[in-house]
Design an enzyme around this catalytic site. Structure first.
Site, mmCIF file in Angstrom:
data_model
loop_
_atom_site.group_PDB
_atom_site.id
_atom_site.type_symbol
_atom_site.label_atom_id
_atom_site.label_comp_id
_atom_site.label_asym_id
_atom_site.label_seq_id
_atom_site.Cartn_x
_atom_site.Cartn_y
_atom_site.Cartn_z
ATOM 1 N N CYS A 162 -3.111 4.489 7.696
ATOM 2 C CA CYS A 162 -3.503 4.091 8.760
ATOM 3 C C CYS A 162 -2.144 4.389 9.942
ATOM 4 C CB CYS A 162 -3.570 2.503 8.769
ATOM 5 S SG CYS A 162 -4.973 1.907 7.834
ATOM 6 N N ASN A 179 0.813 -1.260 0.063
ATOM 7 C CA ASN A 179 0.088 -0.051 0.008
ATOM 8 C C ASN A 179 0.785 1.260 0.021
ATOM 9 O OD1 ASN A 179 0.413 -1.070 2.630
ATOM 10 N ND2 ASN A 179 -0.449 0.471 3.406
#
Length: 382
Positions: free
Chosen positions: A326, A153
């Site tokens: 995140c 990611n």
């Protein structure tokens, strides 16, 4: 004030208008608002039919059987269900993962370690990929699960899932893959990839947030213990009233992704080339990740002499990130970049640029002009 150019599609994508339209049909009395588990009247039957149609749409994108799709609240829950669900069914289990996985996998495996589970943490090559032989060398007699993401990611690097999966299938070890960043960005065929469990997210594919799925291969040796208990929904693997509107949205989003996959990959590749061309000549730019084995719409760059935080503040008309959404609340350099051997200095100077369905070439050109201007200005005042 004009909206900033959005180049953070890896964090989340806007809901496609066609998806939003389908979702609206499932919210009010005039639509399909019923509980899919209410099988005593037509409202429930309609909702169940909508859910099963969406299950088929999701399955078709990854070329699976619809019966292998389990609805969850997102890829984070899917990761937790897959990993904890396998481990719970074994005595003295051993798990293999890598140090650059998504936090949903890293933190889950750390939690298991605290509970006494043995976890091996693999270190990838400098391009962010793991070689099959490295994974095989980590296996033990009690290894029950290997968990690796297909597309990183932060880097966009693609792991050789097919080769690793084939090796694990021969060894009788279950393989879990987080494919949140892969769906809609590259071809997915769960049979060819040799995966047993695969996590998916709605909001990374122009669907709504709060909905995801876990592919669970239909085979006697692929079993997971439920982590949420209640009404025994989803064949006992994940209880809870199904969010019909979100499920329908994810299904429509995956249908659109499947229909336009090849053209989207080609268009994003062109945007990527345009982006890199527009930054040519800017000195002190370092590329992080794999140049050859990667998805087209994600680029990670470090800029010498410029802190990422300062660069982002200067790019007021461009929305980008310094890494995973995140982990963006921390001031520590990216653990992913550290994990592939990038120095702390360059890791602190890295930004992630990600393009998507609604990105235009004009936006790319504008963003690059802004990047060049801000980088050169910040370097001049050091």
């Amino acid at each position: 004030m004009k909206k900033p150019v959005y180049l953070d599609y890896a964090a989340t994508t806007p809901v496609d208008p066609a998806v939003a339209e389908e979702m609206m049909k499932c919210l009010t009395l005039d639509g399909v608002f019923g509980n899919p588990a209410s099988r005593s009247h037509g409202y429930g039957w309609q909702a169940e039919a909508a859910v099963e149609n969406a299950r088929r749409q999701v399955a078709e994108l990854i070329q699976a059987d619809p019966r292998e799709i389990v609805w969850t609240s997102g890829a984070t829950e899917s990761d937790n269900l897959a990993i904890k669900g396998v481990v719970e069914l074994h005595d003295r289990p051993h798990v293999v993962t890598s140090i650059i996985e998504h936090k949903a996998v890293v933190d889950t495996c750390k939690w298991l370690e605290d509970k006494g589970v043995d976890v091996t943490w693999l270190r990838p090559d400098a391009d962010g990929r793991l070689r099959p032989e490295v994974v095989e060398q980590a296996l033990r007699d009690n290894t029950v699960l290997v968990s690796l993401m297909m597309v990183n990611n932060e880097l966009g690097s693609i792991t050789d899932t097919q080769a690793i999966g084939a090796m694990l299938r021969r060894r009788g070890v279950l393989f879990h893959v987080d494919a949140a960043q892969a769906a809609g960005k590259c071809l997915l065929n769960v049979s060819e990839l040799n995966v047993d469990l695969l996590s998916l997210s709605g909001h990374k594919v122009y669907g709504p947030k709060g909905i995801g799925a876990l592919y669970v291969r239909r085979a006697p040796d692929v079993r997971i213990a439920a982590q949420i208990h209640g009404g025994g929904h989803e064949r006992g693997m994940r209880s809870g009233t199904l969010a019909t509107h979100q499920i329908v949205g994810m299904g429509k989003a995956f249908e659109l992704a499947r229909a336009g996959l090849e053209s989207e990959m080609e268009r994003l590749e062109q945007l990527r080339s345009r982006f890199l061309e527009a930054l040519e000549g800017l000195e002190g730019v370092h590329f992080n990740g794999s140049r050859d084995h990667r998805v087209p719409g994600l680029i990670n760059l470090s800029f010498e002499g410029v802190e990422a935080e300062s660069l982002m503040l200067g790019l007021r008309q461009v929305a980008v990130s310094s890494g995973s959404a995140c982990a963006s609340a921390t001031v520590e350099p990216s653990y992913v970049l550290r994990g592939i051997g990038v120095s702390d200095e360059l890791a602190h100077r890295a930004l992630r640029f990600s393009f998507g369905r609604f990105t235009t070439e004009d936006e790319i050109v504008f963003a690059c002009s802004q990047i060049r201007d801000v980088v050169e200005r910040l370097r001049s005042v050091r």
